[in-house]
Enzyme design. Structure first.
Site, mmCIF file in Angstrom:
data_model
loop_
_atom_site.group_PDB
_atom_site.id
_atom_site.type_symbol
_atom_site.label_atom_id
_atom_site.label_comp_id
_atom_site.label_asym_id
_atom_site.label_seq_id
_atom_site.Cartn_x
_atom_site.Cartn_y
_atom_site.Cartn_z
ATOM 1 C CB SER A 148 -5.833 4.627 2.126
ATOM 2 O OG SER A 148 -5.711 5.773 1.328
ATOM 3 C CE LYS A 200 -4.083 1.927 0.324
ATOM 4 N NZ LYS A 200 -3.642 2.922 -0.667
ATOM 5 C CE LYS A 246 3.590 7.004 6.780
ATOM 6 N NZ LYS A 246 3.427 8.039 5.717
ATOM 7 C CG ASN A 301 -4.716 16.919 1.391
ATOM 8 O OD1 ASN A 301 -4.379 16.038 2.177
ATOM 9 N ND2 ASN A 301 -5.977 17.172 1.116
ATOM 10 C CE LYS A 349 4.442 7.743 -0.897
ATOM 11 N NZ LYS A 349 3.518 7.871 0.230
ATOM 12 C CB THR A 379 -2.643 13.071 5.844
ATOM 13 O OG1 THR A 379 -2.870 11.968 4.976
ATOM 14 C CG2 THR A 379 -1.186 13.034 6.301
#
Length: 420
Positions: free
Chosen positions: A355, A73, A97, A226, A109, A195
């Site tokens: 997510s 992810k 994480k 963001n 990523k 986030t």
């Protein structure tokens, strides 16, 4: 690059952080070796037809770090400074994480070397679809689930989802392969805010841990994209005064606190914080590190806090909204000054947490409300914060404690699988 700091390569930094935690745990050397390099690195060339009829090639990456806990992810960023080592570092941090949040994922990523501001909407769509096509062989809802990151958004995820679904040729839209989509297209309520909301929540928990109240705390936010904008908004809502924010153009300051909702509206209209009438002072963007405050939230890119500016920071708490914003040498300076650092793999884990909620909802076609999602996010993040603090109080800084906490969770499925 300044000569007073040896290492600013983000992947080398990620490896150093991993090694420190493995040593603190007394873990088997095999654990470090398996986690110090990604399982898979895909480099792709993406041909895009430009509006003037010419063709241009763009370089992209997808890195899958570790899939022992479950599918990989991680986000996809569009940025001119994307490098292979940066994407490898970000994938590594994503693994830890997810471990910190007890999510059934390993890290991944992606990135494309591009300045999206130089592309038309049509060119951006063709690039997004081209990237999705290039990585299709290694992604999937049970294998690797991309999401937005720097300079990507819900619309880009829709284009990627659509392209991937066409290429798979199954006659249906495969919603669960990408997250961070708009709510109207299989997305999750509260994902856009997640986030930044998590950064504010972790700052609140750190303030509480220090025996203080959020009301009246002075916050400074570096970066107003963001993550930074929503971190500032929720810090304000939780009772803090946000006295300074910065973006690539400048730093805004007001001793009584900026009106964050008004600033967000200004930024949406002008694409910059510059020129905001509600600021008492407009300064150079680097001055954001010099504003005396209680909470400092770096929410831009990696290596923002270095030995060159660490001494300038006058805060009680640093809550890392960006990935890898603090270099190891700078962290030592900050810790020696007694600053409490909430590390990135916890502080900005709200995005991947929500997510995960989106992925679960897509798989089961059952959706939660905005408040339900934020309540679930808050519960998971506070639980992780408290468990990491228990390790920290045995004599470690919070970053090392967070890695130790995460490595334990990742090492177990690797052992069970017989990887070492």
């Amino acid at each position: 690059m300044p000569t007073n700091e040896k290492e600013r390569n983000p992947f080398k930094i990620a490896q150093m952080q991993l090694k420190a935690a493995c040593d603190a745990l007394g873990e088997d050397e095999s654990v470090y070796l398996l986690l110090s390099e990604p399982e898979r690195v895909l480099k792709v060339s993406i041909p895009v037809k430009m509006d003037d009829g010419s063709s241009k090639m763009f370089t992209g990456y997808r890195v899958q770090h570790n899939d022992a806990p479950g599918p990989c992810k991680g986000g996809v960023r569009f940025h001119p400074n994307v490098t292979e080592d940066e994407v490898k570092a970000l994938a590594t941090w994503m693994t830890f994480k997810c471990g910190v949040m007890n999510l059934p994922y390993g890290g991944a990523k992606g990135g494309v070397v591009v300045d999206p501001n130089e592309l038309s909407q049509g060119e951006l769509e063709r690039l997004a679809r081209g990237y999705a096509k290039a990585i299709t062989p290694i992604i999937g809802e049970r294998r690797d689930i991309p999401a937005p990151d720097v300079n990507t958004n819900g619309q880009i995820m829709v284009w990627m989802t659509d392209e991937y679904s066409k290429l798979r040729g199954v006659g249906q839209t495969l919603m669960a392969t990408f997250t961070g989509k708009p709510v109207e297209f299989g997305g999750c309520h509260a994902r856009r805010e997640a986030t930044g909301y998590g950064v504010a929540l972790m700052a609140k928990e750190a303030v509480k841990y220090k025996g203080l109240e959020m009301k009246g705390q002075r916050s400074v936010v570096q970066g107003f994209g963001n993550v930074g904008s929503y971190a500032a908004l929720y810090l304000e809502e939780l009772g803090s005064k946000v006295i300074a924010v910065s973006d690539v153009n400048c730093c805004l300051y007001h001793p009584d606190g900026l009106d964050i909702k008004a600033l967000m509206k200004h930024t949406e209209q002008n694409k910059t914080i510059k020129g905001f009438a509600g600021a008492a002072k407009e300064m150079d963007r680097e001055d954001v590190f010099k504003v005396e405050c209680d909470i400092f939230a770096p929410c831009a890119l990696e290596n923002a806090i270095t030995v060159d500016n660490a001494d300038d920071i006058k805060a009680k708490i640093i809550c890392e909204g960006a990935n890898g914003p603090t270099t190891p040498a700078a962290e030592k300076v900050l810790l020696d000054k007694g600053i409490f650092i909430v590390p990135d793999i916890l502080a900005n884990a709200g995005g991947v947490t929500v997510s995960y909620f989106e992925w679960v909802q897509n798989l089961h076609s059952f959706y939660w409300t905005f408040d339900e999602v934020q309540q679930k996010q808050e519960a998971k993040m506070i639980d992780s914060f408290n468990q990491i603090v228990e390790i920290m109080e045995k004599g470690y800084d919070m970053r090392t404690a967070a890695y130790m906490f995460s490595i334990k969770r990742i090492a177990t499925p690797m052992r069970l699988r017989g990887w070492f």
